[in-house]
Motif scaffolding. Structure first.
Motif, mmCIF file in Angstrom:
data_model
loop_
_atom_site.group_PDB
_atom_site.id
_atom_site.type_symbol
_atom_site.label_atom_id
_atom_site.label_comp_id
_atom_site.label_asym_id
_atom_site.label_seq_id
_atom_site.Cartn_x
_atom_site.Cartn_y
_atom_site.Cartn_z
ATOM 1 N N ASP A 120 0.848 -1.196 0.000
ATOM 2 C CA ASP A 120 0.000 0.000 0.000
ATOM 3 C C ASP A 120 0.886 1.249 0.000
ATOM 4 O O ASP A 120 2.018 1.212 0.464
ATOM 5 C CB ASP A 120 -0.852 -0.036 1.287
ATOM 6 C CG ASP A 120 -2.104 0.818 1.161
ATOM 7 O OD1 ASP A 120 -2.277 1.472 0.117
ATOM 8 O OD2 ASP A 120 -2.894 0.809 2.116
ATOM 9 N N ASP A 121 0.340 2.352 -0.512
ATOM 10 C CA ASP A 121 1.028 3.638 -0.472
ATOM 11 C C ASP A 121 2.413 3.542 -1.106
ATOM 12 O O ASP A 121 3.371 4.169 -0.622
ATOM 13 C CB ASP A 121 1.156 4.139 0.980
ATOM 14 C CG ASP A 121 -0.156 4.017 1.741
ATOM 15 O OD1 ASP A 121 -1.193 4.375 1.144
ATOM 16 O OD2 ASP A 121 -0.149 3.536 2.884
ATOM 17 N N ASP A 163 0.259 5.410 -4.667
ATOM 18 C CA ASP A 163 -0.376 6.314 -3.716
ATOM 19 C C ASP A 163 -1.012 7.521 -4.399
ATOM 20 O O ASP A 163 -0.596 7.970 -5.471
ATOM 21 C CB ASP A 163 0.666 6.800 -2.707
ATOM 22 C CG ASP A 163 -0.005 7.451 -1.516
ATOM 23 O OD1 ASP A 163 -0.546 6.722 -0.676
ATOM 24 O OD2 ASP A 163 -0.025 8.703 -1.457
ATOM 25 N N GLU A 203 -4.530 4.451 -6.694
ATOM 26 C CA GLU A 203 -5.419 4.884 -5.606
ATOM 27 C C GLU A 203 -5.761 6.355 -5.743
ATOM 28 O O GLU A 203 -4.992 7.131 -6.298
ATOM 29 C CB GLU A 203 -4.692 4.756 -4.262
ATOM 30 C CG GLU A 203 -4.597 3.379 -3.708
ATOM 31 C CD GLU A 203 -4.109 3.448 -2.259
ATOM 32 O OE1 GLU A 203 -4.738 2.795 -1.433
ATOM 33 O OE2 GLU A 203 -3.129 4.160 -1.971
HETATM 34 CA CA CA Z 1 -3.046 3.775 0.236
#
Ligand code: CA
Ligand code: C2E
Ligand code: CA
Length: 525
Positions: A413-414, A436, A470
Motif C-alpha cells: 500500500d502507499d 499512492d 489509488e
Molecule cells: Ca493507500
C-alpha cells in the motif's frame, strides 16, 4: 484511565527531584571516603618509610663501627644524623635501660610510652617514647649489639604530619596515628569520634602500614563536607526538575493523543461498532467492478461515523489492532460471502498492520475465518503499508510466505511514499503495488507525462507486479493511467468507501458481469 495515568505521571515526575538528595549523598560519601583513605594511606606510608630509613641508618652505623661509643662510632652516628633529617637521636643502652652513650655527647632523658613490638621480618624492635626536648612522641627503633647492649635510633613518627599537619588535618574531625596494639602515637581532634564505625554522620578511613605495626585512622563529619557540594546539588536539582517536566509533558501528550477514542476503543470492538466500509475497485478498460478495499469506520451508537485516522494509531499502539482486524475479517466474510461465491473473480483487499508481520497469528486467523467460506483465498488480498517500515524482515518474509501458501496475495500500500527499494519489494514477495494518491494527484491532464508514475509503472511491470492506482478523482487521471496500461483503480471518481447496504446495491447493479458499470462506462467507451 487517563486521569489515573496523569496522577501516576505526576508522582513519577517528582521521583527524580526526590532522588537527587539521596544520590548526591551517596556520591559525596563515596568521593570523600576515598579522599580520606588516600590521606591516611599517605600517613602510614610515610611512617613506614621513616622507620625503614631509621633501620637502614642503624645498620650502616653498626656495620661501620667495630665497637660502640668510640670516636669512629660517633663519626658514623653524626654522618647518619646529618643525612637523615628525621633521625633525632642515636643512643647505646644495656638491657636494663642504663645509658652508655648518645649522640651530641648527652644523656637522653625520655619516657617510654608503649611496649616494645616486633617488626615482622626484621630483627629490630619498635616502641614509642617521649624525649624532653621534642614536642611530639618519637619512634624508637632498637637493634641489639652483642649480648648486653642495645643501639636505638629515635625517629619522627610521621614526618608528613609535622611538615604539612595544617593541610593534612584540614576538614578532619579526628586523626590518630597509633601502634597496631592500640597505643596512640599522635592524635588530633575530637577523641569522641574514635571508633565511630557504622555512624552515618561520620566518614571513616583506616590504614595499616604494611610492614611495621603502625596504623592511622581519620574521621570527618558528613555534615561539614556536604555544603561543599551545594553547586552540584543545584545543578542536579535543575536537571531533575527538567526530567520531571519532561515526564509530565510526555504523559500529557500521550493522554491527549490517546484520549479521543482510547478508553472506548476496546468496548467499541466488543460492541461491534467497528464496521467495514467498502470502496469499489474498477477495471479502467471494461469499467467493471472487480473488487473492493475494506476500510474501517467506527460507527457510534449515535450514528456518528469516525474515520480511521482518529483511532488507527492508538489501535496499533495499544495492541487492539489485532482483535480489531479479526472482528473486521469476520464481518467481511459474512458481508461478502454471497457476492464472492457469485462473482468468482471478485477481489477483496484488507489492510493489515505492521504488528501482524511480527507474529504469525494472522495466518491462523485468516485460515480459521475464511477456510471453507464462500470467499476463496485467491479472492483475498492483504495490504501492508509502506509508510511504516517492517521492523523484523525475517519474520515478515516467513509470514508472507505462509500467507502465499494459503493462496492469498499481498499488496504494498502507499507505494513510493515509504522506505522500501525495488529489490526489497521483490524479496518480500509482493504481488500488487498500490500507487499512492500523492502520485496520482500529479496527473493534471491525460497527455502530460508524469515521470514518477511512469517509473513506478515500468518498475512494477519489470518485476511482474500488478498495479492498482489509488485516489483517482478525475477523468484525466483515469485516462492517463489507462493509456499507461494500468487497468485497476479506486477513487472518488468511481465511488467513496460505502457501507455494506450501499455497496451491495452498487454491486447488484453491476451484475451480470458482462454489464458495464455506469461508473466506468464513460471512460471505457
Ligand atoms: Ca493507500
Ligand atoms: P489507505 O489504505 O491508503 O486507504 C485509502 C484512503 O484513501 C481511505 O481513507 C479512502 O477513504 C481514501 N480515498 C479513497 N479514494 C480517495 C480519493 O479519490 N480521494 C481521496 N482524497 N481519498 C480517497 P480512510 O478510509 O480514511 O483510511 C485511511 C487509512 O487508514 C487507510 O489508508 C489505511 O492506511 C488505514 N485504514 C483504514 N482501514 C483500515 C483497516 O481496516 N486496517 C488497517 N490496518 N488500516 C486501515
Ligand atoms: Ca489500503
Amino acid at each position: 484511565m487517563p486521569t489515573i495515568l496523569l496522577v501516576l505521571a505526576a508522582f513519577a515526575a517528582f521521583i527524580p527531584v526526590l532522588a537527587v538528595d539521596g544520590m548526591l549523598d551517596t556520591y559525596v560519601r563515596a568521593r570523600e571516603t576515598s579522599a580520606l583513605q588516600t590521606r591516611v594511606d599517605a600517613i602510614t606510608q610515610d611512617s613506614q618509610a621513616a622507620v625503614h630509613d631509621a633501620i637502614q641508618s642503624l645498620r650502616r652505623i653498626l656495620a661501620a663501627s667495630p665497637s660502640l661509643c668510640t670516636p669512629t662510632f660517633f663519626a658514623n652516628v653524626n654522618a647518619e644524623l646529618i643525612g637523615n633529617l628525621y633521625l633525632k637521636q642515636v643512643m647505646v643502652e644495656n638491657r636494663d635501660g642504663v645509658q652508655y652513650c648518645a649522640a651530641y655527647d648527652t644523656t637522653v632523658e625520655y619516657r617510654v610510652l608503649s611496649e616494645s613490638l616486633n617488626i615482622p621480618g626484621h630483627t629490630e624492635m619498635l616502641s614509642v617514647v617521649q624525649i624532653a626536648d621534642f614536642p611530639r612522641p618519637l619512634l624508637k627503633v632498637t637493634q641489639s649489639f652483642g649480648e648486653q647492649r642495645m643501639v636505638s635510633a629515635l625517629v619522627v613518627a610521621a614526618p608528613i604530619l609535622s611538615l604539612e599537619s595544617g593541610t593534612l588535618f584540614d576538614g578532619l574531625n579526628y586523626l590518630q596515628l597509633s601502634l597496631t596494639s592500640g597505643t596512640p602515637i599522635l592524635s588530633r581532634g575530637d577523641a569522641g569520634v574514635e571508633g565511630a564505625d557504622g555512624r552515618q554522620d561520620y566518614l571513616l578511613a583506616r590504614s595499616f602500614a604494611g610492614e611495621i605495626p603502625i596504623k592511622a585512622e581519620a574521621a570527618a563529619s558528613f555534615e561539614s563536607l556536604r555544603p561543599g557540594y551545594a553547586q552540584l546539588d543545584l545543578a542536579f536539582t535543575i536537571v531533575a526538575c527538567l526530567v520531571g517536566v519532561m515526564i509530565l509533558v510526555m504523559a500529557l501528550h500521550f493522554v491527549r493523543r490517546s484520549s479521543l477514542p482510547s478508553f472506548d476503543l476496546e468496548r467499541a470492538i466488543l460492541a461491534g461498532e467497528m464496521k467495514p466500509y467498502y470502496q469499489p475497485v474498477i477495471n479502467l478498460r471494461t469499467g467493471r467492478l472487480v473488487g473492493c478495499e475494506v476500510l474501517i469506520r467506527w460507527v457510534k451508537r449515535n450514528g456518528e461515523v469516525v474515520p480511521p485516522g482518529a483511532f488507527i494509531d492508538y489501535a496499533e499502539m495499544s495492541g487492539l489492532a489485532i482483535p480489531m482486524t479479526l472482528s473486521l475479517m469476520e464481518q467481511v466474510r459474512v458481508d461478502l460471502e454471497d457476492l464472492c461465491r457469485d462473482v468468482k473473480d471478485f477481489k477483496v483487499s484488507i489492510n493489515l498492520f505492521e504488528g501482524h508481520f511480527r507474529d504469525g497469528s494472522i495466518v491462523e486467523d485468516i485460515h480459521s475465518i475464511f477456510e471453507g467460506s464462500g470467499i476463496e483465498y485467491r479472492q483475498l488480498v492483504f495490504e501492508i503499508t509502506e509508510r511504516r517500515p517492517l521492523d523484523d524482515r525475517v519474520a515478515a518474509n516467513r509470514i508472507i510466505s505462509s500467507m502465499h501458501k494459503l493462496g492469498v496475495r499481498i499488496a504494498m500500500d502507499d507505494a513510493g511514499t515509504g522506505h522500501s527499494n525495488l529489490a526489497y519489494l521483490q524479496t518480500l514477495g509482493i504481488d500488487i503495488i498500490k500507487i499512492d494518491k500523492i502520485f496520482v494527484d500529479m496527473i493534471k491532464d491525460a497527455s502530460t507525462p508524469v515521470p514518477v508514475i511512469d517509473g513506478l509503472i515500468s518498475m512494477a511491470r519489470d518485476m511482474d507486479i500488478e498495479i492498482i492506482a489509488e485516489g483517482v478523482e478525475t477523468q484525466d487521471q483515469a485516462l492517463y493511467l489507462r493509456a499507461k496500461d494500468v487497468s485497476l483503480a479506486q477513487g472518488y471518481l468511481f465511488a467513496p468507501p460505502m457501507k455494506l447496504s450501499a455497496f451491495r446495491t452498487l454491486a447488484d447493479a453491476l451484475r451480470p458481469e458482462e454489464k458495464l458499470s455506469n461508473l466506468g462506462a464513460d471512460i471505457a467507451a
